[in-house]
Design an enzyme around this catalytic site. Structure first.
Site, PDB file in Angstrom:
ATOM      1  NE  ARG A 168      -5.533   3.625   2.531  1.00  0.00           N
ATOM      2  CZ  ARG A 168      -6.048   2.678   1.751  1.00  0.00           C
ATOM      3  NH1 ARG A 168      -6.022   2.808   0.440  1.00  0.00           N
ATOM      4  NH2 ARG A 168      -6.586   1.583   2.272  1.00  0.00           N
ATOM      5  CG  MET A 182      -1.572   1.306   1.493  1.00  0.00           C
ATOM      6  SD  MET A 182      -2.727   1.332   2.862  1.00  0.00           S
ATOM      7  CE  MET A 182      -1.657   1.248   4.259  1.00  0.00           C
ATOM      8  N   PRO A 183       0.982   1.954  -1.123  1.00  0.00           N
ATOM      9  CG  PRO A 183       1.370   2.380  -3.373  1.00  0.00           C
ATOM     10  CD  PRO A 183       0.513   1.577  -2.450  1.00  0.00           C
ATOM     11  CG  LEU A 184       1.425   7.047   3.673  1.00  0.00           C
ATOM     12  CD1 LEU A 184      -0.005   7.545   3.556  1.00  0.00           C
ATOM     13  CD2 LEU A 184       1.756   6.684   5.104  1.00  0.00           C
ATOM     14  CB  ALA A 199       0.047   0.778  -6.279  1.00  0.00           C
TER      15      ALA A 199
END
EC number: 5.3.2.-
Length: 70
Positions: A40, A1-3, A34
């Site tokens: 996010r 999950m990229p933030l 992604a």
């Protein structure tokens, strides 16, 4: 999950921030592969008085952010 975390001087419109969130999300999808729903984005806004450039608070500058309504 990229933030993805972005820090900006306060004063940008909700529309500009929404566009930034959309663009950053799309960039993560395109470059990292992604899934869109996993990306996010957090925008932290900082008062101009708390942001210094070249030893001077940004609040002392005469021009507002480019997309500001001010």
């Amino acid at each position: 999950m990229p933030l993805i975390q972005v820090t900006l001087i306060e004063g940008r419109t909700m529309e500009a921030k929404a566009a930034l969130i959309g663009s950053l999300t799309q960039a993560a999808v395109a470059t990292l592969g992604a899934p869109r729903e996993s990306v996010r984005v957090i925008i932290q806004e900082v008062p101009a008085a708390h942001w210094g450039v070249a030893g001077v608070p940004k609040s002392a500058a005469k021009e507002p952010p480019r997309d500001s309504k001010a």
